[in-house]
Write an enzyme that holds these catalytic residues in place. Structure first.
Site, mmCIF file in Angstrom:
data_model
loop_
_atom_site.group_PDB
_atom_site.id
_atom_site.type_symbol
_atom_site.label_atom_id
_atom_site.label_comp_id
_atom_site.label_asym_id
_atom_site.label_seq_id
_atom_site.Cartn_x
_atom_site.Cartn_y
_atom_site.Cartn_z
ATOM 1 N N GLU A 174 40.140 38.108 40.085
ATOM 2 C CA GLU A 174 41.441 37.643 40.572
ATOM 3 C C GLU A 174 41.530 36.118 40.570
ATOM 4 O OE1 GLU A 174 44.219 39.490 42.136
ATOM 5 O OE2 GLU A 174 43.364 41.186 41.051
ATOM 6 N N TYR A 192 43.858 35.800 48.760
ATOM 7 C CA TYR A 192 42.566 36.447 48.503
ATOM 8 C C TYR A 192 41.823 35.734 47.383
ATOM 9 C CZ TYR A 192 39.271 39.842 46.574
ATOM 10 O OH TYR A 192 38.149 40.453 46.065
ATOM 11 N N SER A 202 35.449 37.104 42.135
ATOM 12 C CA SER A 202 36.415 38.107 41.686
ATOM 13 C C SER A 202 37.175 37.647 40.453
ATOM 14 C CB SER A 202 37.412 38.396 42.814
ATOM 15 O OG SER A 202 38.508 39.163 42.354
#
Length: 241
Positions: free
Chosen positions: A28, A50, A26
């Protein structure tokens, strides 16, 4: 993300090393602390549980690839959206609100940081990139992005403009939607995936917004019909005064 990835990798290592494994990394993982274009070599700086779990899955896949010669690829996908996006994600929250506001079911929408920037693409395009990674001769890491970044405000403005409404009349800023560790800016560099896999996104930002709003206009119209027939109860979102 942590136990799941290592369990699958262990299963492949013990069962059949010819199995190809796609690991969903990801954007992120980068943390959003820089406005620079991010590629496969950029240092990761996760800002949430996450993102940290994704980084573990990313690194463990590389370790299994190098240590056990597994075909394990990491797709570092930047934000990919579609009408199937969950309604808690900001893009779908906006498109759904536009549909409901247009049809008079909802009066406004509460959002958080309008200045957060994301590299938004169409999920269908990104799935094609995932498939291409698995067809490539070698297992590698790949950034999948459009190379363009827009703010949440840009998305809201485009979505409301599409139905001739001004987002400023309907967007309410709510502190509860601000992240404690905000990911401010994400911009991907898809140079590698474009050159080596000959991939490029087909759906533009504006077309993505229109696709999502079109879908939610239809959904809101169906909802309005049910409301008119009193088959469901109305739900309104209003600013707290």
């Amino acid at each position: 993300g942590t136990l799941g990835s290592i369990s699958i990798l262990e299963a492949i290592r013990n069962a059949d090393k010819e199995i190809k494994f796609y690991q969903a990394s990801s954007s992120e993982m980068y943390g959003g602390g820089t406005e620079k274009s991010l590629d496969e070599e950029t240092i990761f700086d996760p800002k949430s549980p996450y993102a940290a779990s994704k980084l573990f899955a990313h690194e463990i896949s590389k370790i299994y690839r190098d240590s056990y010669n597994l075909f394990a690829v990491n797709g570092i996908l930047f934000n990919h959206e579609s009408p199937r996006r969950g309604e808690t994600f900001v893009t779908r929250k906006i498109s759904k609100a536009v549909g409901r506001i247009y049809h008079g079911i909802q009066s406004n929408v509460s959002l958080g940081n309008l200045n957060a920037s994301r590299d938004w693409g169409f999920a269908g395009d990104y799935v094609e990139a995932m498939w291409l990674m698995l067809q490539h001769d070698t297992a590698e890491d790949w950034v999948v992005a459009t190379g363009e970044t827009y703010t949440v405000k840009d998305f809201a403005k485009a979505a409301f403009n599409y139905v001739d409404l001004n987002y400023e009349d309907f967007v309410v800023i709510s502190e509860k939607y601000f992240r404690p560790n905000e990911v401010h800016h994400l911009l991907g560099n898809p140079k590698k995936v474009k050159e080596k896999l000959k991939w490029s996104p087909k759906v533009s930002f504006d077309d993505l917004v229109k696709m999502m709003v079109d879908h939610d206009l239809v959904e809101a119209e169906k909802e309005k019909e049910l409301l008119n027939k009193r088959l469901i109860s109305p739900t309104w979102e209003n600013p707290k005064t």
